[in-house]
Design a protein around this motif. Structure first.
Motif, PDB file in Angstrom:
ATOM      1  N   ALA A  22       0.801  -1.230   0.000  1.00  0.00           N
ATOM      2  CA  ALA A  22       0.000   0.000   0.000  1.00  0.00           C
ATOM      3  C   ALA A  22       0.833   1.279   0.000  1.00  0.00           C
ATOM      4  CB  ALA A  22      -0.938  -0.011   1.206  1.00  0.00           C
ATOM      5  N   ARG A  23       1.821   1.358   0.883  1.00  0.00           N
ATOM      6  CA  ARG A  23       2.555   2.623   1.034  1.00  0.00           C
ATOM      7  C   ARG A  23       3.210   3.101  -0.255  1.00  0.00           C
ATOM      8  NH1 ARG A  23       7.427   4.874   2.192  1.00  0.00           N
ATOM      9  NH2 ARG A  23       7.392   6.704   3.592  1.00  0.00           N
ATOM     10  N   PRO A  24       3.896   2.233  -1.024  1.00  0.00           N
ATOM     11  CA  PRO A  24       4.529   2.724  -2.266  1.00  0.00           C
ATOM     12  C   PRO A  24       3.529   3.360  -3.228  1.00  0.00           C
ATOM     13  CG  PRO A  24       5.352   0.544  -1.701  1.00  0.00           C
ATOM     14  CD  PRO A  24       4.209   0.811  -0.784  1.00  0.00           C
ATOM     15  N   LYS A  25       2.314   2.810  -3.327  1.00  0.00           N
ATOM     16  CA  LYS A  25       1.303   3.361  -4.228  1.00  0.00           C
ATOM     17  C   LYS A  25       0.708   4.656  -3.678  1.00  0.00           C
ATOM     18  CE  LYS A  25       0.067  -1.201  -6.017  1.00  0.00           C
ATOM     19  NZ  LYS A  25      -0.951  -2.273  -6.026  1.00  0.00           N
ATOM     20  N   MET A  26       0.607   4.741  -2.351  1.00  0.00           N
ATOM     21  CA  MET A  26       0.052   5.941  -1.731  1.00  0.00           C
ATOM     22  C   MET A  26       1.046   7.106  -1.777  1.00  0.00           C
ATOM     23  SD  MET A  26      -1.723   4.062   1.562  1.00  0.00           S
ATOM     24  CE  MET A  26      -2.624   5.437   2.221  1.00  0.00           C
ATOM     25  N   MET A  27       2.330   6.808  -1.818  1.00  0.00           N
ATOM     26  CA  MET A  27       3.359   7.849  -1.794  1.00  0.00           C
ATOM     27  C   MET A  27       3.330   8.728  -3.042  1.00  0.00           C
ATOM     28  SD  MET A  27       5.127   8.051   0.946  1.00  0.00           S
ATOM     29  CE  MET A  27       6.639   8.875   0.450  1.00  0.00           C
ATOM     30  N   LYS A  28       2.980   8.153  -4.199  1.00  0.00           N
ATOM     31  CA  LYS A  28       2.921   8.896  -5.460  1.00  0.00           C
ATOM     32  C   LYS A  28       4.267   9.575  -5.728  1.00  0.00           C
ATOM     33  CE  LYS A  28      -2.043   9.231  -5.002  1.00  0.00           C
ATOM     34  NZ  LYS A  28      -3.208  10.046  -4.731  1.00  0.00           N
ATOM     35  N   ASN A  29       4.311  10.894  -5.713  1.00  0.00           N
ATOM     36  CA  ASN A  29       5.583  11.571  -6.021  1.00  0.00           C
ATOM     37  C   ASN A  29       6.277  12.113  -4.773  1.00  0.00           C
ATOM     38  OD1 ASN A  29       3.674  13.508  -5.492  1.00  0.00           O
ATOM     39  ND2 ASN A  29       4.392  14.943  -7.050  1.00  0.00           N
ATOM     40  N   LYS A  30       5.816  11.682  -3.595  1.00  0.00           N
ATOM     41  CA  LYS A  30       6.432  12.146  -2.344  1.00  0.00           C
ATOM     42  C   LYS A  30       7.688  11.314  -2.034  1.00  0.00           C
ATOM     43  CE  LYS A  30       3.090  15.097  -1.132  1.00  0.00           C
ATOM     44  NZ  LYS A  30       2.049  14.811  -2.120  1.00  0.00           N
ATOM     45  N   THR A  31       8.615  11.889  -1.234  1.00  0.00           N
ATOM     46  CA  THR A  31       9.885  11.200  -0.985  1.00  0.00           C
ATOM     47  C   THR A  31      10.268  11.107   0.497  1.00  0.00           C
ATOM     48  OG1 THR A  31      11.066  13.292  -1.298  1.00  0.00           O
ATOM     49  CG2 THR A  31      10.868  11.842  -3.226  1.00  0.00           C
ATOM     50  N   GLU A  84       2.629  13.092   5.104  1.00  0.00           N
ATOM     51  CA  GLU A  84       2.754  12.524   6.443  1.00  0.00           C
ATOM     52  C   GLU A  84       1.405  12.563   7.155  1.00  0.00           C
ATOM     53  OE1 GLU A  84       5.710  14.911   8.312  1.00  0.00           O
ATOM     54  OE2 GLU A  84       7.233  14.466   6.814  1.00  0.00           O
ATOM     55  N   LEU A  85       1.051  11.457   7.801  1.00  0.00           N
ATOM     56  CA  LEU A  85      -0.204  11.389   8.547  1.00  0.00           C
ATOM     57  C   LEU A  85      -0.088  12.234   9.807  1.00  0.00           C
ATOM     58  CD1 LEU A  85      -2.936   9.904   8.277  1.00  0.00           C
ATOM     59  CD2 LEU A  85      -2.019   8.132   9.777  1.00  0.00           C
ATOM     60  N   THR A  86      -1.126  13.008  10.111  1.00  0.00           N
ATOM     61  CA  THR A  86      -1.140  13.872  11.290  1.00  0.00           C
ATOM     62  C   THR A  86      -1.934  13.227  12.422  1.00  0.00           C
ATOM     63  OG1 THR A  86      -3.156  15.009  10.599  1.00  0.00           O
ATOM     64  CG2 THR A  86      -1.050  15.901   9.797  1.00  0.00           C
ATOM     65  N   ALA A  87      -1.851  13.819  13.618  1.00  0.00           N
ATOM     66  CA  ALA A  87      -2.622  13.324  14.764  1.00  0.00           C
ATOM     67  C   ALA A  87      -4.120  13.415  14.465  1.00  0.00           C
ATOM     68  CB  ALA A  87      -2.275  14.127  16.011  1.00  0.00           C
ATOM     69  N   ASN A 119      10.296   9.868   4.614  1.00  0.00           N
ATOM     70  CA  ASN A 119      10.484   8.538   5.206  1.00  0.00           C
ATOM     71  C   ASN A 119       9.493   8.185   6.308  1.00  0.00           C
ATOM     72  OD1 ASN A 119      12.733   7.633   3.686  1.00  0.00           O
ATOM     73  ND2 ASN A 119      14.048   9.032   4.836  1.00  0.00           N
ATOM     74  N   ARG A 120       8.486   9.017   6.523  1.00  0.00           N
ATOM     75  CA  ARG A 120       7.511   8.693   7.567  1.00  0.00           C
ATOM     76  C   ARG A 120       6.775   7.399   7.216  1.00  0.00           C
ATOM     77  NH1 ARG A 120       6.538  13.187  11.004  1.00  0.00           N
ATOM     78  NH2 ARG A 120       8.666  13.677  11.651  1.00  0.00           N
ATOM     79  N   LEU A 121       6.538   6.567   8.233  1.00  0.00           N
ATOM     80  CA  LEU A 121       5.908   5.268   8.000  1.00  0.00           C
ATOM     81  C   LEU A 121       4.462   5.427   7.537  1.00  0.00           C
ATOM     82  CD1 LEU A 121       5.857   2.143   8.226  1.00  0.00           C
ATOM     83  CD2 LEU A 121       5.230   2.443  10.639  1.00  0.00           C
ATOM     84  N   PHE A 122       3.674   6.189   8.282  1.00  0.00           N
ATOM     85  CA  PHE A 122       2.246   6.302   7.965  1.00  0.00           C
ATOM     86  C   PHE A 122       1.961   7.566   7.151  1.00  0.00           C
ATOM     87  CE2 PHE A 122       1.941   3.417  11.653  1.00  0.00           C
ATOM     88  CZ  PHE A 122       1.258   2.389  11.031  1.00  0.00           C
ATOM     89  N   VAL A 123       1.234   7.373   6.052  1.00  0.00           N
ATOM     90  CA  VAL A 123       0.929   8.482   5.148  1.00  0.00           C
ATOM     91  C   VAL A 123      -0.567   8.523   4.868  1.00  0.00           C
ATOM     92  CG1 VAL A 123       3.202   8.292   4.068  1.00  0.00           C
ATOM     93  CG2 VAL A 123       1.273   7.090   3.051  1.00  0.00           C
TER      94      VAL A 123
END
Length: 299
Positions: A198-207, A219-222, A209-213
């Motif tokens: 899931a994460r590689p597809k969700m990252m799109k063009n972002k680079t 980056e996923l927020t609180a 290193n945060r685990l949850f997106v």
């Protein structure tokens, strides 16, 4: 010597950021508490912090009670202002007596809310899915329950902080204290699937290193975590409210219910003092009492 309010506040914030190395969340709380107090001072006609007296401190606390603030919030605000005045005493020899003489209000004794094991199982089962969002959400839920980490710690995890082979996680807790937390195979499986699929597809063009997106790869927020958990609760049709810390409470309660010792739970939670962990013994006692009252024929 005149002590200008806004300038002294900026100096104090720099001090707790750079010298004390407080977390972003803690710094924001200090800023909010002190801004509220300085606004009160200005409304009272005070333009110089040298003019603050014990009477003003009492009036401010009375104002907080009139606004129906929780005792924990009032206690935190008093602590924030005390720290501020101690800093000013050190830097400018300002009298810090006005707030050092105040008593902290007694905390309301509230037992932490937690999920029963049956509720949690229903929550997991209702949110299984093969789409990217479901895979991400399951990994998040599994890790929060498996590790008992705070939401601030969770959203700060980077890919290099987690070892999926040995099922351990490096966490930076309060006061920049690092600890190693293990997690079980359910969380391991969910995380491996999320990181691989899931994460590689969700990252799109972002680079980053945060685990949850989030679904845009940022980056996923609180706030994002709270939204996800509420959505998962709705999917499970559970008639309860959820907040991220509730899973931390559940983690600790379930460990103690199943025989873990208090010191181990303290270490896993990253509590500096055992007294912070002992609240969960009261939760487990209440759980035992309710179970007895519901199950014993003569109860």
């Amino acid at each position: 010597m005149s002590i200008e309010m806004d300038e002294s506040l900026e100096q104090f914030i720099r001090y707790i950021q750079l010298e004390r190395n407080f977390s972003i969340h803690t710094v924001k709380e200090y800023q909010h508490d002190l801004h509220d107090f300085l606004t009160f001072c200005k409304c009272e006609g005070i333009s110089d912090l040298n003019e603050v007296e014990y009477l003003h401190a009492r009036l401010y606390v009375t104002k907080l009670y009139d606004e129906k603030k929780a005792r924990t919030s009032i206690s935190r605000k008093i602590s924030s202002i005390r720290s501020f005045f101690r800093f000013l005493n050190r830097e400018y020899q300002l009298d810090d007596a006005p707030f050092s003489s105040l008593y902290h209000p007694k905390k309301e004794k509230k037992l932490p809310h937690f999920f029963y094991e049956e509720e949690l199982l229903k929550l997991f089962e209702a949110n299984v899915g093969d789409d990217l969002k479901s895979i991400r959400n399951m990994a998040l839920l599994e890790l929060l329950y498996a590790s008992g980490i705070r939401v601030s710690e969770c959203i700060s995890i980077e890919l290099g902080d987690i070892d999926l082979n040995y099922s351990i996680l490096r966490v930076m807790g309060k006061g920049r204290k690092e600890r190693i937390v293990p997690f079980g195979h359910f969380a391991q499986d969910a995380l491996i699937r999320y990181v691989d699929e899931a994460r590689p597809k969700m990252m799109k063009n972002k680079t980053h290193n945060r685990l949850f997106v989030n679904l845009r790869g940022s980056e996923l927020t609180a706030g994002g975590v709270r939204y996800i958990l509420n959505e998962m609760i709705e999917n499970a049709s559970l008639k309860t409210k959820i907040y991220p810390h509730m899973l931390r409470h559940t983690f600790a309660t379930h460990l103690l219910n199943n025989g873990a010792d208090l010191r181990t739970v303290q270490e896993l939670l990253g509590h500096a003092n055992l007294s912070s962990t002992q609240v969960y013994t009261h939760v487990t006692k209440e759980h035992l009492r309710r179970t007895y009252m519901n199950a014993h024929p003569r109860a």
